[in-house]
Design an enzyme around this catalytic site. Structure first.
Site, PDB file in Angstrom:
ATOM      1  CG  ASN A   1      -1.470   0.765   0.889  1.00 35.87           C
ATOM      2  OD1 ASN A   1      -1.728   2.088   0.396  1.00 35.87           O
ATOM      3  ND2 ASN A   1      -2.404   1.247   2.322  1.00 35.87           N
ATOM      4  CD1 TRP A   2       3.902   1.440  -2.423  1.00 37.47           C
ATOM      5  CD2 TRP A   2       3.768   2.666  -4.682  1.00 37.47           C
ATOM      6  NE1 TRP A   2       4.642   1.206  -3.622  1.00 37.47           N
ATOM      7  CE2 TRP A   2       4.616   1.787  -4.965  1.00 37.47           C
ATOM      8  CE3 TRP A   2       3.217   3.362  -6.028  1.00 37.47           C
ATOM      9  CZ2 TRP A   2       4.734   1.150  -5.882  1.00 37.47           C
ATOM     10  CZ3 TRP A   2       3.670   2.371  -7.207  1.00 37.47           C
ATOM     11  CH2 TRP A   2       5.107   1.740  -6.963  1.00 37.47           C
ATOM     12  CE  LYS A   3       0.185   3.359   4.891  1.00 37.16           C
ATOM     13  NZ  LYS A   3      -0.475   3.469   5.907  1.00 37.16           N
TER      14      LYS A   3
ATOM     15  CG  HIS B   1      -5.520   1.685   5.511  1.00 34.58           C
ATOM     16  ND1 HIS B   1      -4.638   2.914   6.277  1.00 34.58           N
ATOM     17  CD2 HIS B   1      -4.650   0.704   5.326  1.00 34.58           C
ATOM     18  CE1 HIS B   1      -3.834   2.968   6.013  1.00 34.58           C
ATOM     19  NE2 HIS B   1      -4.178   1.179   5.924  1.00 34.58           N
TER      20      HIS B   1
ATOM     21  CD  GLU C   1      -2.806  -2.518   7.876  1.00 32.40           C
ATOM     22  OE1 GLU C   1      -1.851  -2.218   7.483  1.00 32.40           O
ATOM     23  OE2 GLU C   1      -3.692  -1.533   7.370  1.00 32.40           O
TER      24      GLU C   1
ATOM     25  CB  SER D   1       5.784  -1.460  12.688  1.00 34.19           C
ATOM     26  OG  SER D   1       4.710  -0.116  12.860  1.00 34.19           O
TER      27      SER D   1
HETATM   28  P1  PGA Z   1       2.830   0.275   7.918  1.00 38.40           P
HETATM   29  O1  PGA Z   1       1.649   0.775   7.125  1.00 38.40           O
HETATM   30  O2  PGA Z   1       3.548  -0.547   7.124  1.00 38.40           O
HETATM   31  O3  PGA Z   1       3.613   2.015   7.299  1.00 38.40           O
HETATM   32  O4  PGA Z   1       2.686  -0.126   9.407  1.00 38.40           O
HETATM   33  C1  PGA Z   1       0.451  -0.333   7.440  1.00 38.40           C
HETATM   34  C2  PGA Z   1      -0.643   0.017   6.292  1.00 38.40           C
HETATM   35  O5  PGA Z   1      -1.192   1.550   7.005  1.00 38.40           O
HETATM   36  O6  PGA Z   1      -2.115  -0.214   5.922  1.00 38.40           O
END
Ligand code: PGA
Length: 223
Positions: free
Chosen positions: A10-12, A99, A147, A186
């Site tokens: 997920n590149w956001k 999300h 998550e 993380s």
């Molecule tokens: P992160 O994000 O791996 O940077 O903790 C995970 C996510 O928000 O999908």
């Protein structure tokens, strides 16, 4: 790991088209190291980069699928700024829904999530529904990604959940749904291996670690 995993990057809201192209170029040049047989890789760029990613993947015959980070709860029409499921389907096979960042910053409610999952289903998109804990709102989706907000690297303490606790949450979720279960939050090179002992784990949802193609490839080598 000796089973099929879904690895979702997920590149956001990161990467311009140029940056997406250079990520894919690096990935393509180094793909021979990766065992694609035991895992499906799903890249979730911004809507603006989906098209360029799709062309690159096709031109280079890359074994990567595409996912959207969200979709509209409406089926299309006069909804300025929204991207409908049928539009997403033209470019993607997967879609993230609910999300934590959408819940925190964009008032994603249970009703909206329900409608988004229905839109995904009606358009043959595989929904990856994100949940924050075992008591979170659940609808039937092909995948559920657990998550916990404290584990998301850009929220709070950004520390991964303990594998033992993830396993407990997965057992509770498995009583309510037949969805394939993913863990996210993380994840990094030095901790991803710990989760391989969770029998019901079917994949990972990665944020920060997926932005650098070197780090991402190194992580894939551990799965
Ligand atoms: P992160 O994000 O791996 O940077 O903790 C995970 C996510 O928000 O999908």
């Amino acid at each position: 790991m000796d089973k099929d995993l879904l690895i979702v990057a997920n590149w956001k809201s990161n990467k311009t088209n140029r940056e997406a192209f250079s990520w894919l170029t690096f990935f393509n040049e180094n793909k021979d190291k990766i065992n694609f047989k035991n895992k499906e890789i799903v890249l979730c760029p911004s809507f603006t980069s989906l098209s360029i990613c799709r062309s690159f993947i096709k031109d280079n015959n890359l074994p990567i699928s595409l996912g959207a980070q969200d979709l509209s709860e409406f089926s299309g029409g006069p909804y300025t700024g929204e991207v409908s499921a049928s539009q997403v389907k033209e470019l993607c096979s997967y879609v993230l829904i609910g999300h934590s960042e959408r819940k925190r910053y964009f008032s994603e409610t249970q009703d909206k999530i329900k409608r988004k999952v229905s839109q995904a289903e009606e358009n043959n998109l595989d929904a990856i529904l994100c949940v924050q804990n075992e008591n979170d709102f659940i609808v039937d989706a092909k995948f559920i990604a657990y998550e916990p907000p404290f584990a998301i690297s850009t929220f709070g303490v950004g520390r991964p959940d303990a594998p033992e606790h993830v396993e407990k949450v997965f057992s509770a979720l498995a009583n309510k749904t037949g969805a394939k279960l993913l863990y996210g939050g993380s994840l990094a090179l030095d901790n991803i291996g710990q989760y391989s002992k969770i029998k019901s784990l079917r994949g990972f949802l990665l944020g920060g670690v997926s932005l650098d193609p070197r780090e991402f490839i190194n992580l894939l080598l551990k799965c």
